[in-house]
Design a protein around this motif. Structure first.
Motif, PDB file in Angstrom:
ATOM      1  N   LEU A   8       0.853  -1.188   0.000  1.00  0.00           N
ATOM      2  CA  LEU A   8       0.000   0.000   0.000  1.00  0.00           C
ATOM      3  C   LEU A   8       0.886   1.234   0.000  1.00  0.00           C
ATOM      4  N   GLY A   9       0.432   2.266  -0.673  1.00  0.00           N
ATOM      5  CA  GLY A   9       1.275   3.457  -0.697  1.00  0.00           C
ATOM      6  C   GLY A   9       0.577   4.671  -1.257  1.00  0.00           C
ATOM      7  N   ALA A  10       1.322   5.748  -1.280  1.00  0.00           N
ATOM      8  CA  ALA A  10       0.845   7.011  -1.828  1.00  0.00           C
ATOM      9  C   ALA A  10       1.242   7.104  -3.281  1.00  0.00           C
ATOM     10  N   GLY A  11       0.281   7.455  -4.089  1.00  0.00           N
ATOM     11  CA  GLY A  11       0.582   7.653  -5.509  1.00  0.00           C
ATOM     12  C   GLY A  11      -0.024   8.945  -6.018  1.00  0.00           C
ATOM     13  N   GLY A  12       0.345  10.078  -5.416  1.00  0.00           N
ATOM     14  CA  GLY A  12       1.374  10.138  -4.402  1.00  0.00           C
ATOM     15  C   GLY A  12       1.093  11.209  -3.373  1.00  0.00           C
ATOM     16  N   VAL A  13       2.089  11.379  -2.519  1.00  0.00           N
ATOM     17  CA  VAL A  13       2.149  12.540  -1.632  1.00  0.00           C
ATOM     18  C   VAL A  13       2.677  13.721  -2.439  1.00  0.00           C
ATOM     19  N   MET A  14       1.960  14.844  -2.374  1.00  0.00           N
ATOM     20  CA  MET A  14       2.419  16.056  -3.056  1.00  0.00           C
ATOM     21  C   MET A  14       3.375  16.787  -2.107  1.00  0.00           C
ATOM     22  N   LEU A  15       4.647  16.493  -2.251  1.00  0.00           N
ATOM     23  CA  LEU A  15       5.636  16.891  -1.254  1.00  0.00           C
ATOM     24  C   LEU A  15       5.698  18.396  -1.002  1.00  0.00           C
ATOM     25  N   PRO A  16       5.465  19.275  -1.997  1.00  0.00           N
ATOM     26  CA  PRO A  16       5.489  20.710  -1.686  1.00  0.00           C
ATOM     27  C   PRO A  16       4.451  21.144  -0.650  1.00  0.00           C
ATOM     28  N   ASN A  17       3.443  20.296  -0.391  1.00  0.00           N
ATOM     29  CA  ASN A  17       2.434  20.625   0.623  1.00  0.00           C
ATOM     30  C   ASN A  17       2.887  20.306   2.040  1.00  0.00           C
ATOM     31  N   HIS A  18       4.047  19.676   2.197  1.00  0.00           N
ATOM     32  CA  HIS A  18       4.452  19.143   3.501  1.00  0.00           C
ATOM     33  C   HIS A  18       5.937  19.382   3.751  1.00  0.00           C
ATOM     34  N   SER A  19       6.329  19.273   5.020  1.00  0.00           N
ATOM     35  CA  SER A  19       7.753  19.240   5.322  1.00  0.00           C
ATOM     36  C   SER A  19       8.262  17.812   5.139  1.00  0.00           C
ATOM     37  N   PRO A  20       9.462  17.619   4.614  1.00  0.00           N
ATOM     38  CA  PRO A  20      10.003  16.265   4.470  1.00  0.00           C
ATOM     39  C   PRO A  20      10.048  15.496   5.781  1.00  0.00           C
ATOM     40  N   LEU A  21      10.323  16.178   6.885  1.00  0.00           N
ATOM     41  CA  LEU A  21      10.389  15.496   8.178  1.00  0.00           C
ATOM     42  C   LEU A  21       9.034  14.900   8.550  1.00  0.00           C
ATOM     43  N   THR A  22       7.957  15.661   8.333  1.00  0.00           N
ATOM     44  CA  THR A  22       6.623  15.169   8.662  1.00  0.00           C
ATOM     45  C   THR A  22       6.284  13.926   7.857  1.00  0.00           C
ATOM     46  N   ILE A  23       6.583  13.932   6.569  1.00  0.00           N
ATOM     47  CA  ILE A  23       6.284  12.777   5.724  1.00  0.00           C
ATOM     48  C   ILE A  23       7.158  11.582   6.121  1.00  0.00           C
ATOM     49  N   ALA A  24       8.413  11.829   6.460  1.00  0.00           N
ATOM     50  CA  ALA A  24       9.281  10.740   6.916  1.00  0.00           C
ATOM     51  C   ALA A  24       8.722  10.106   8.180  1.00  0.00           C
ATOM     52  N   GLU A  25       8.218  10.924   9.104  1.00  0.00           N
ATOM     53  CA  GLU A  25       7.645  10.389  10.343  1.00  0.00           C
ATOM     54  C   GLU A  25       6.367   9.598  10.061  1.00  0.00           C
ATOM     55  N   GLN A  26       5.516  10.130   9.186  1.00  0.00           N
ATOM     56  CA  GLN A  26       4.257   9.450   8.876  1.00  0.00           C
ATOM     57  C   GLN A  26       4.499   8.099   8.212  1.00  0.00           C
ATOM     58  N   TYR A  27       5.322   8.102   7.165  1.00  0.00           N
ATOM     59  CA  TYR A  27       5.531   6.859   6.430  1.00  0.00           C
ATOM     60  C   TYR A  27       6.515   5.937   7.144  1.00  0.00           C
ATOM     61  N   GLY A  28       7.378   6.507   7.971  1.00  0.00           N
ATOM     62  CA  GLY A  28       8.194   5.670   8.838  1.00  0.00           C
ATOM     63  C   GLY A  28       7.341   4.948   9.863  1.00  0.00           C
ATOM     64  N   THR A  29       6.311   5.620  10.356  1.00  0.00           N
ATOM     65  CA  THR A  29       5.379   4.979  11.282  1.00  0.00           C
ATOM     66  C   THR A  29       4.626   3.849  10.585  1.00  0.00           C
ATOM     67  N   LEU A  30       4.154   4.118   9.364  1.00  0.00           N
ATOM     68  CA  LEU A  30       3.441   3.085   8.614  1.00  0.00           C
ATOM     69  C   LEU A  30       4.329   1.864   8.372  1.00  0.00           C
ATOM     70  N   GLU A  31       5.570   2.090   7.996  1.00  0.00           N
ATOM     71  CA  GLU A  31       6.490   0.979   7.741  1.00  0.00           C
ATOM     72  C   GLU A  31       6.803   0.219   9.023  1.00  0.00           C
ATOM     73  N   THR A  32       6.880   0.920  10.131  1.00  0.00           N
ATOM     74  CA  THR A  32       7.127   0.271  11.413  1.00  0.00           C
ATOM     75  C   THR A  32       5.955  -0.622  11.809  1.00  0.00           C
ATOM     76  N   LEU A  33       4.749  -0.155  11.539  1.00  0.00           N
ATOM     77  CA  LEU A  33       3.549  -0.921  11.874  1.00  0.00           C
ATOM     78  C   LEU A  33       3.295  -2.064  10.894  1.00  0.00           C
TER      79      LEU A  33
END
Length: 329
Positions: free
Chosen positions: A73-98
């Motif tokens: 499952l994944g994002a197709g996609g996250v529009m990165l200019p709407n977010h900080s890279p750190l926030t997206i790393a934390e969100q998807y890092g959490t998903l991968e951890t779970l």
């Protein structure tokens, strides 16, 4: 070996439906797609669109992942200019951890919204200019090699969530090639530059820690039904809905009015967005996808079911899985 097939679920909110209905349908589709043998399902970030329920991709992915077992499952996609890279790393890092080994992160630089919504997101058009640097910053967080000393993503650090560059132009193709990342082309709605972009990507590709050789995912629309006539009727109905949604928002059109809109210059342009569409009985759809895959030099296809009614939407993807050999006929 048959080319891998995946699904782009637009989380469409149909006529008379609520967002809850749409999200429930996304869970149902994911569970079925897992049984049918599809490789992955992606969800796209859109904002201020009353017909699409996938604005918060990470939340939707978490919900679907909790109700499935194996499908990616994944994002197709996250529009990165709407977010900080750190926030997206934390969100998807959490998903991968779970959900280890099941999470993809596709990245685009479009806003996924109009200019008013862009302001509501606290972004400006210039935010897209930093997209390449933001991708590298995000990649660093996920690899555990932060580009900002003293700042790590937790969860996220060392999860190595695989990144994909999404695009519909030479910009994305060039960036994906330079970074050695897979490239997903949005040919299901932006077909114009497909051949040139894929050629540029393949010719300029540089191997990376994530990917040794080029990998292309191409988007394509699908309407499969029991007969050619039934599929063509569904395809026409889908084009009528699309034209009405974009050109006469808030209005319900008769069949005659919708056909008149489709026949206008703006309507014909919207219909042209669906240039790459496999429509027909299962064998006709499979034959089209085989030709399209060669045309796109694709390693994987990601399909969008355009069937406008829920049962037909699911049946279209089931018929495709059967004829493609993903599940026994």
């Amino acid at each position: 070996m048959a080319l891998p097939l995946s699904i782009l679920d637009l989380a469409h909110i149909g006529e008379g439906e609520t967002a809850a209905d749409s999200l429930s349908a996304s869970v149902d589709l994911a569970q079925r797609a897992e049984e049918w043998g599809y490789r992955r399902i992606w969800y796209a970030e859109h904002h201020n669109m009353p017909s699409i329920a996938s604005s918060a991709t990470s939340v939707l992915i978490a919900h679907v992942a909790a109700h499935t077992r194996t499908i990616r499952l994944g994002a197709g996609g996250v529009m990165l200019p709407n977010h900080s890279p750190l926030t997206i790393a934390e969100q998807y890092g959490t998903l991968e951890t779970l959900h280890p080994g099941r999470i993809d992160l596709g990245l685009g630089r479009a806003p996924g919204s109009d200019q008013k919504t862009l302001r509501a997101l606290r972004r400006t058009p210039a935010s897209a200019d930093a997209f390449p640097e933001d991708v590298l910053e995000l990649q660093g967080y996920l690899a555990g090699e932060s580009r900002i000393p003293g700042v790590d993503a937790t969860p996220g650090k060392g999860t190595d969530v695989p990144l994909y560059i999404l695009g519909s132009s030479l910009f994305g193709a060039t960036l994906a090639a330079a970074l050695g990342l897979p490239y997903a082309f949005a040919s299901h709605f932006a077909p114009t530059a497909l051949e040139e972009a894929v050629a540029v990507y393949r010719s300029e590709f540089k191997p990376s820690a994530q990917l040794e050789r080029p990998y292309v995912i191409a988007g394509v629309n699908v309407v499969a039904a029991g007969t050619t006539e039934e599929a063509q009727e569904q395809f026409l109905a889908a084009k009528r809905l699309r034209a009405a949604r974009f050109l006469t928002p808030g209005r319900t059109l008769s069949t005659e009015e919708a056909d008149a809109v489709l026949d206008s210059p703006a309507g014909r342009q919207i219909a042209q967005m669906a240039q790459y569409s496999a429509v027909g009985d299962p064998r006709e759809v499979e034959d089209y996808l085989d030709r399209f895959a060669r045309h796109a030099q694709a390693d994987e296809l990601i399909v969008v079911s355009m069937a406008p009614e829920r049962k037909a939407w699911l049946r279209s993807l089931e018929l495709l899985a059967e004829v493609h050999g993903l599940l026994p006929a």
